[in-house]
Design a protein around this motif. Structure first.
Motif, PDB file in Angstrom:
ATOM      1  N   GLU A  86      45.394  49.734  44.538  1.00  0.00           N
ATOM      2  CA  GLU A  86      44.155  50.504  44.634  1.00  0.00           C
ATOM      3  C   GLU A  86      43.031  49.885  43.805  1.00  0.00           C
ATOM      4  O   GLU A  86      41.869  50.261  43.959  1.00  0.00           O
ATOM      5  N   ARG A  87      43.371  48.936  42.928  1.00  0.00           N
ATOM      6  CA  ARG A  87      42.366  48.345  42.046  1.00  0.00           C
ATOM      7  C   ARG A  87      41.749  47.103  42.679  1.00  0.00           C
ATOM      8  O   ARG A  87      42.396  46.389  43.443  1.00  0.00           O
ATOM      9  N   ASN A  88      40.482  46.864  42.330  1.00  0.00           N
ATOM     10  CA  ASN A  88      39.790  45.640  42.736  1.00  0.00           C
ATOM     11  C   ASN A  88      39.795  44.650  41.579  1.00  0.00           C
ATOM     12  O   ASN A  88      39.587  45.026  40.426  1.00  0.00           O
ATOM     13  N   ILE A  89      40.015  43.382  41.884  1.00  0.00           N
ATOM     14  CA  ILE A  89      39.967  42.313  40.883  1.00  0.00           C
ATOM     15  C   ILE A  89      38.578  41.693  40.899  1.00  0.00           C
ATOM     16  O   ILE A  89      38.030  41.401  41.966  1.00  0.00           O
ATOM     17  N   THR A  90      38.015  41.485  39.717  1.00  0.00           N
ATOM     18  CA  THR A  90      36.693  40.863  39.627  1.00  0.00           C
ATOM     19  C   THR A  90      36.723  39.735  38.601  1.00  0.00           C
ATOM     20  O   THR A  90      37.240  39.906  37.492  1.00  0.00           O
ATOM     21  N   PHE A  91      36.188  38.593  38.989  1.00  0.00           N
ATOM     22  CA  PHE A  91      35.972  37.468  38.085  1.00  0.00           C
ATOM     23  C   PHE A  91      34.475  37.207  38.001  1.00  0.00           C
ATOM     24  O   PHE A  91      33.746  37.398  38.979  1.00  0.00           O
ATOM     25  N   LEU A 110      37.657  40.941  44.673  1.00  0.00           N
ATOM     26  CA  LEU A 110      38.720  40.961  45.675  1.00  0.00           C
ATOM     27  C   LEU A 110      39.368  42.337  45.696  1.00  0.00           C
ATOM     28  O   LEU A 110      39.422  43.034  44.678  1.00  0.00           O
ATOM     29  N   ARG A 111      39.865  42.720  46.878  1.00  0.00           N
ATOM     30  CA  ARG A 111      40.542  44.000  47.023  1.00  0.00           C
ATOM     31  C   ARG A 111      41.690  43.837  48.007  1.00  0.00           C
ATOM     32  O   ARG A 111      41.819  42.816  48.686  1.00  0.00           O
ATOM     33  N   HIS A 112      42.519  44.863  48.093  1.00  0.00           N
ATOM     34  CA  HIS A 112      43.635  44.871  49.037  1.00  0.00           C
ATOM     35  C   HIS A 112      43.336  45.925  50.106  1.00  0.00           C
ATOM     36  O   HIS A 112      43.133  47.099  49.795  1.00  0.00           O
ATOM     37  N   ARG A 113      43.272  45.467  51.350  1.00  0.00           N
ATOM     38  CA  ARG A 113      42.951  46.390  52.439  1.00  0.00           C
ATOM     39  C   ARG A 113      43.679  45.942  53.705  1.00  0.00           C
ATOM     40  O   ARG A 113      43.813  44.754  53.962  1.00  0.00           O
ATOM     41  N   ASN A 114      44.145  46.919  54.477  1.00  0.00           N
ATOM     42  CA  ASN A 114      44.850  46.645  55.731  1.00  0.00           C
ATOM     43  C   ASN A 114      46.022  45.682  55.536  1.00  0.00           C
ATOM     44  O   ASN A 114      46.264  44.784  56.347  1.00  0.00           O
ATOM     45  N   GLY A 115      46.720  45.897  54.423  1.00  0.00           N
ATOM     46  CA  GLY A 115      47.943  45.148  54.193  1.00  0.00           C
ATOM     47  C   GLY A 115      47.764  43.747  53.637  1.00  0.00           C
ATOM     48  O   GLY A 115      48.744  43.004  53.537  1.00  0.00           O
ATOM     49  N   LYS A 116      46.543  43.360  53.262  1.00  0.00           N
ATOM     50  CA  LYS A 116      46.339  42.013  52.722  1.00  0.00           C
ATOM     51  C   LYS A 116      45.110  41.993  51.820  1.00  0.00           C
ATOM     52  O   LYS A 116      44.205  42.819  51.945  1.00  0.00           O
ATOM     53  N   PRO A 117      45.072  41.032  50.880  1.00  0.00           N
ATOM     54  CA  PRO A 117      43.906  40.928  49.997  1.00  0.00           C
ATOM     55  C   PRO A 117      42.750  40.240  50.705  1.00  0.00           C
ATOM     56  O   PRO A 117      42.949  39.431  51.610  1.00  0.00           O
ATOM     57  N   GLU A 118      41.536  40.552  50.273  1.00  0.00           N
ATOM     58  CA  GLU A 118      40.342  39.923  50.834  1.00  0.00           C
ATOM     59  C   GLU A 118      39.273  39.815  49.769  1.00  0.00           C
ATOM     60  O   GLU A 118      39.162  40.654  48.867  1.00  0.00           O
ATOM     61  N   LEU A 119      38.498  38.747  49.861  1.00  0.00           N
ATOM     62  CA  LEU A 119      37.313  38.591  49.019  1.00  0.00           C
ATOM     63  C   LEU A 119      36.193  39.329  49.745  1.00  0.00           C
ATOM     64  O   LEU A 119      35.742  38.894  50.800  1.00  0.00           O
TER      65      LEU A 119
END
Length: 487
Positions: A86-91, A110-119
């Motif tokens: 549920e968390r978003n990664i930010t650099f 980046l986040r995780h949506r629809n079963g996969k991560p995306e930028l």
């Protein structure tokens, strides 16, 4: 030319949680902390960013090109903080770009949506103000739309006034940015007239160039097999993180070998030593098979029917053969390490002390130019004096090779040597030909995440003073300086 960031930040990545942690990047940045506090998470985040830039479309990263078998990130579900999808990664990383608008800050989310991560977005901030960003287009994988912030100073100065009122509508149907296999966002579709809108005004170049300059050495470096010293090619395993590429560089590059030998003398020679304790030498090497083939080809002409034994002079034939031998540059070279100045005592890395074999690839990396060098535990298997001398080697590499070091360490001696060099510089002198200022060194302590606290680890910066000391001191008695332990 180097494009090292002046600041790096991370949020919701491994040990670091919801509050963004910022790291000022100096020519020498030291990271301290207890075991499992989160120090390696900083290195892994940069390895992850490098992999994004290298592979482009892959966000679910496991092993990395630079980390090799030493680092397995385990996929998004493992490196997102708390393993919470549920968390978003930010650099974030901050640069000066030699323009009127620096510093620029770039934030990658980046986040995780629809079963996969995306930028899903990439923000560009100019002097603290959002200037523009790329936002993932709805329903279009790896395709991004550009959005401008019309109230930013960058927008007002860069975008022509006659376009400022409708620039967003103008570009919405004309420009798309998408990630290629190198992960750089670039233009496709209908290009706007350069006279109307100059695409070069979008400062996209060089922001990720520092990732191409990243070097990573793991805490345990690979020791070459004995066959490597007899001219065999380096193993294709652990070339990067294991340091094999630097063993090969030392063998093939005379300038690198000379500097490595100079630093080996600094580390291992006793004071006023007449001969080097360790010295790496290289000789041209032909395997028996190569030599036999060369000889057969050269003397095959004597089997010719026209060969006249009356005119044959063996000395001439020998001389011609030697000339042919000298002209051929073998790709294989025999490396040898001599000890105590004894040329008859030829050693391989497996016959050296572990401290020597572990530090040699580190020295090879420090010989490179304009690299962002990340090293874990550089002091491994070295005694205190040698650990301190590593501080001098890092300083010399920074000043003569324009390198930048990010170092995870437990050594107080490296820090003390850097502090001494700063103190000598403040007093108008130098230490072993090197001058450092407090602005050249950053020191951080990673305060681990308290048990049950979801906020994650915290980066605490310790200020470096003109006298080389730190303020405040390391927390939690990290370096136990209580003389009660001695008496």
């Amino acid at each position: 030319m180097s494009y090292f960031p002046s600041q790096f930040g991370l949020q919701n990545f491994k040990a670091f949680g919801q509050y963004s942690q910022l790291l000022d990047i100096k020519p020498i940045t030291l990271i301290y902390g207890k075991n499992s506090s989160g120090k390696s998470s900083i290195f892994h985040s940069l390895l992850y960013l490098h992999e994004l830039a290298r592979s482009g479309l892959t966000k679910d990263v496991f092993r990395t090109n630079l980390g090799e078998e030493f680092v397995d990130l385990g996929g998004f579900g493992n490196y997102v903080h708390g393993k919470s999808l549920e968390r978003n990664i930010t650099f974030s990383y901050e640069f000066s770009n030699n323009d009127d608008f620096s510093p620029w800050e770039i934030r990658v989310s980046l986040r995780h949506r629809n079963g996969k991560p995306e930028l899903f977005r990439k923000d560009f901030l100019c002097q603290g103000q959002r200037a523009f960003e790329f936002v993932l287009a709805d329903g279009q994988e790896n395709t991004y739309e550009i959005e401008f912030h019309e109230d930013s100073e960058w927008f007002k100065k860069v975008i022509p006034k006659e376009l400022q009122g409708n620039i967003q509508e103008l570009v919405d149907d004309s420009l798309r940015f998408y990630a290629n296999t190198n992960s750089h966002l670039f233009l496709s579709g209908k290009w706007l007239d350069k006279e109307v809108f100059d695409l070069n005004l979008l400062p996209l170049d060089n922001f990720e160039s520092f990732l191409d300059q990243v070097v990573y050495l793991a805490g345990l470096r690979t020791v070459p097999e004995k066959s490597f010293f007899d001219g065999a090619l380096p193993s294709q395993q652990n070339l990067n993180a294991g340091g094999m590429v630097y063993w090969d560089e030392i063998r093939s590059n005379k300038e690198t070998r000379h500097l490595v030998n100079h630093w080996l003398a600094l580390l291992f020679n006793e004071e006023n030593a007449q001969k080097p304790r360790y010295e790496i030498k290289v000789n041209p090497f032909f395997s028996p098979t190569q030599a036999a083939e060369l000889a057969l080809n050269h003397f095959r002409k004597f089997q010719d029917e026209e060969f006249d034994p009356k005119t044959f002079d063996p000395r001439d034939a020998q001389g011609q053969f030697r000339q042919a031998l000298n002209k051929i540059q073998s790709s294989l070279q025999m490396m040898r390490i001599i000890q105590d100045g004894n040329d008859d005592l030829q050693l391989t890395a497996k016959e050296l002390g572990v401290g020597v074999s572990q530090v040699i690839p580190l020295l090879g990396a420090a010989c490179q130019r304009e690299r962002f060098i990340m090293i874990e535990q550089p002091e491994i298997h070295l005694h205190p004096k040698q650990q301190a001398d590593l501080g001098t080697i890092f300083s010399q590499s920074v000043k003569t090779k324009n390198n930048c070091f990010l170092i995870e360490t437990h050594s107080i001696h490296v820090l003390e040597r850097l502090g001494k060099t700063i103190r000598e510089t403040t007093n108008g002198s130098d230490y072993k030909g090197v001058q450092l200022s407090p602005e050249d060194v950053a020191v951080y302590y990673v305060d681990p995440c308290p048990e049950g606290d979801a906020s994650g680890a915290e980066l605490i910066q310790l200020s470096v003073l003109d006298d080389g000391k730190l303020y405040p001191q390391f927390p939690d008695g990290f370096f136990n300086e209580d003389l009660g332990d001695l008496f």
